[in-house]
Design an enzyme around this catalytic site. Structure first.
Site, PDB file in Angstrom:
ATOM      1  N   LYS A 129       0.855  -1.195   0.000  1.00  0.00           N
ATOM      2  CA  LYS A 129       0.000   0.000   0.000  1.00  0.00           C
ATOM      3  C   LYS A 129       0.883   1.235   0.000  1.00  0.00           C
ATOM      4  O   LYS A 129       1.688   1.435   0.901  1.00  0.00           O
ATOM      5  CB  LYS A 129      -0.909  -0.016   1.229  1.00  0.00           C
ATOM      6  CG  LYS A 129      -1.815   1.209   1.339  1.00  0.00           C
ATOM      7  CD  LYS A 129      -2.894   1.008   2.390  1.00  0.00           C
ATOM      8  CE  LYS A 129      -3.755   2.248   2.550  1.00  0.00           C
ATOM      9  NZ  LYS A 129      -4.849   2.070   3.510  1.00  0.00           N
ATOM     10  N   ASP A 152     -13.379   4.371  10.082  1.00  0.00           N
ATOM     11  CA  ASP A 152     -13.749   4.272   8.672  1.00  0.00           C
ATOM     12  C   ASP A 152     -14.227   2.842   8.430  1.00  0.00           C
ATOM     13  O   ASP A 152     -13.902   2.212   7.434  1.00  0.00           O
ATOM     14  CB  ASP A 152     -12.534   4.608   7.792  1.00  0.00           C
ATOM     15  CG  ASP A 152     -12.939   5.045   6.384  1.00  0.00           C
ATOM     16  OD1 ASP A 152     -14.149   5.255   6.149  1.00  0.00           O
ATOM     17  OD2 ASP A 152     -12.054   5.172   5.529  1.00  0.00           O
TER      18      ASP A 152
HETATM   19  P1  ADP Z   1      -7.607   3.512   1.337  1.00  0.00           P
HETATM   20  O1  ADP Z   1      -7.025   3.925   2.633  1.00  0.00           O
HETATM   21  O2  ADP Z   1      -7.065   4.366   0.239  1.00  0.00           O
HETATM   22  O3  ADP Z   1      -9.088   3.394   1.355  1.00  0.00           O
HETATM   23  P2  ADP Z   1      -7.444   0.611   1.582  1.00  0.00           P
HETATM   24  O4  ADP Z   1      -6.449   0.123   2.555  1.00  0.00           O
HETATM   25  O5  ADP Z   1      -8.861   0.630   2.027  1.00  0.00           O
HETATM   26  O6  ADP Z   1      -7.001   2.057   1.025  1.00  0.00           O
HETATM   27  O7  ADP Z   1      -7.309  -0.251   0.273  1.00  0.00           O
HETATM   28  C1  ADP Z   1      -8.025   0.049  -0.922  1.00  0.00           C
HETATM   29  C2  ADP Z   1      -8.458  -1.245  -1.597  1.00  0.00           C
HETATM   30  O8  ADP Z   1      -7.320  -2.052  -1.904  1.00  0.00           O
HETATM   31  C3  ADP Z   1      -9.325  -2.123  -0.725  1.00  0.00           C
HETATM   32  O9  ADP Z   1     -10.680  -1.800  -0.839  1.00  0.00           O
HETATM   33  C4  ADP Z   1      -9.026  -3.509  -1.224  1.00  0.00           C
HETATM   34  O10 ADP Z   1      -9.815  -3.804  -2.358  1.00  0.00           O
HETATM   35  C5  ADP Z   1      -7.586  -3.429  -1.657  1.00  0.00           C
HETATM   36  N1  ADP Z   1      -6.685  -3.913  -0.583  1.00  0.00           N
HETATM   37  C6  ADP Z   1      -6.102  -3.175   0.380  1.00  0.00           C
HETATM   38  N2  ADP Z   1      -5.326  -3.930   1.193  1.00  0.00           N
HETATM   39  C7  ADP Z   1      -5.409  -5.189   0.720  1.00  0.00           C
HETATM   40  C8  ADP Z   1      -4.829  -6.447   1.111  1.00  0.00           C
HETATM   41  N3  ADP Z   1      -4.003  -6.552   2.154  1.00  0.00           N
HETATM   42  N4  ADP Z   1      -5.143  -7.529   0.393  1.00  0.00           N
HETATM   43  C9  ADP Z   1      -5.969  -7.456  -0.682  1.00  0.00           C
HETATM   44  N5  ADP Z   1      -6.536  -6.300  -1.104  1.00  0.00           N
HETATM   45  C10 ADP Z   1      -6.275  -5.180  -0.421  1.00  0.00           C
HETATM   46 MG    MG Z   2     -10.221   2.082   2.428  1.00  0.00          MG
END
Ligand code: ADP
Ligand code: MG
Length: 392
Positions: free
Chosen positions: A121, A226
């Site tokens: 991320k 959130d």
């Molecule tokens: P933001 O803070 O920008 O909302 P998120 O952490 O919610 O970011 O991640 C955005 C999207 O990425 C999630 O909705 C999911 O679909 C995907 N995602 C994030 N982390 C993971 C993970 N560890 N494994 C699989 N998909 C992930």
């Molecule tokens: Mg998110």
């Protein structure tokens, strides 16, 4: 804007040296004077200037000559520094497809040397809100554009610390693997965000599990803030994993009750709408002790009484009180910024948002100073992915 990820293949030791010098200069300069970059990098025979031109061509730095000849990192430049550090640490060896675009993040698959696929991320604070805030609040403009890098790093640090602590306490979250700059590496969650799920075998069980998680979190002293269908992953066995932690707060936060109630409300609303749980829950509520609104939702005050001290443990860990305060300030300003009207300023938005598309790169282990790209497995045609235009 499309970018040439292939550039990574050709980045040399000197390129990274100069890129790092720009990063260091940004600790106290919004735009780092070229001379300072040169002094920090210490390359011979004016080498820094040549390298800067190359970095600029590859959009790893931004040139600004308004006040003086200066440079700053773009998100892509910052991405490359984090990626290189993590690759050198042996955390992963290649970057694959983009699997998520959050409000302020991009998520990619990465693969370790042994083939294990992880999630990366990259935090992008300022990406969505910067434009709206910019025209309204001049004082913020400076701070914000100066600090996007710092705030994104803070968000990553916080997310990593919270993910680790929650995992250690048995919460269903991804395994926190490593963190560098604005980048968090975690286990890849199987399944889908709940928002994509149209049908559940046991909606009641899932609902109860999720509400139970909000309560258990608060009992440990924390509120997610959130907690909604976008940040809950669910697999084929209807097992839940919670993600996305940069905005979490302690139950002793002054708005804790509001945040807690809002998390609960989101879940009620979603399950009512998507899985029609309303009627059953209402019947249950009539039989149970309910408040004035006929509502038997978990109450913040009763949960808070039992609250543990994970929030304090976290405050004592890598993520300090001062950093917590800075993040919260940002989150609050961000919320305000979202409500103000957005006056267009494409140029500025582009600057902040210009680093989306890393697509696929393979690190050549034999040449530790050079990153090598493997674009074979990329999904062409996806928005924001690398274009064929490189080298032209
Ligand atoms: P933001 O803070 O920008 O909302 P998120 O952490 O919610 O970011 O991640 C955005 C999207 O990425 C999630 O909705 C999911 O679909 C995907 N995602 C994030 N982390 C993971 C993970 N560890 N494994 C699989 N998909 C992930
Ligand atoms: Mg998110």
């Amino acid at each position: 804007m499309k970018l040439d990820v292939n550039a990574l293949r050709y980045l040399t030791k000197d390129d990274f040296r100069v890129l790092t010098a720009v990063e260091m200069g940004m600790r106290n300069h919004e735009i780092v004077p070229a001379e300072l970059v040169d002094r920090i990098a210490g390359l011979k025979h004016g080498g820094t200037y040549k390298v800067l031109r190359n970095l600029l061509k590859n959009k790893l730095v931004h040139h600004d000559a308004t006040k003086y000849d200066g440079y700053r990192l773009t998100y892509l430049g910052y991405d490359f520094l984090a990626i290189k550090t993590l690759v050198n640490r042996g955390v992963f060896a290649s970057v694959g497809r983009q699997i998520g675009v959050g409000k302020e993040s991009d998520i990619f698959e990465v693969a370790a040397e042994d083939g294990t696929v992880l999630a990366m991320k990259l935090h992008r604070l300022g990406r969505t809100s910067f434009r709206a805030v910019k025209s309204k609040r001049d004082y913020l403009r400076h701070r914000r554009s100066f600090n996007w890098l710092y705030l994104s790093r803070l968000a990553a640090l916080k997310e990593f610390a919270f993910m680790k602590a929650l995992g250690d306490h048995g919460f269903p979250v991804p395994t926190a693997v490593d963190c560098n700059r604005h980048c968090v590496i975690m286990s890849l969650v199987q399944g889908y965000p709940l928002v994509q799920v149209k049908e559940l075998q046991n909606p009641d069980d899932v609902f109860d599990t999720i509400l139970g998680l909000i309560v258990r979190l608060a009992e440990h002293g924390l509120i997610h803030c959130d907690f909604n269908e976008f940040n809950i992953m669910i697999d084929d066995d209807e097992k839940i994993t919670v993600i996305d932690f940069p905005q979490m707060v302690s139950v002793s936060h002054r708005n804790a009750q509001m945040f807690f109630d809002r998390d609960i409300e989101c879940i009620y609303k979603f399950f009512n709408k998507r899985f029609n749980l309303k009627s059953e829950k209402n019947e249950e509520q009539e039989e149970s002790d309910s408040d004035d609104e006929g509502n038997s939702r978990p109450s913040f005050l009763s949960v808070k009484k039992a609250a543990g001290s994970l929030d304090k443990e976290l405050a004592a860990s890598g993520f300090t009180r001062k950093e917590q305060v800075e993040m919260e300030k940002y989150i609050e300003e961000d919320a305000e910024g979202q409500h103000s009207s957005s006056d267009d300023d494409d140029e500025e938005e582009e600057e902040v948002a210009d680093a989306v598309p890393i697509d696929s790169l393979k690190i050549d282990q034999d040449r530790s100073d050079v990153l090598d790209c493997n674009l074979a497995s990329r999904n062409s045609g996806e928005p924001g992915t690398f274009s064929e235009e490189h080298g032209t």
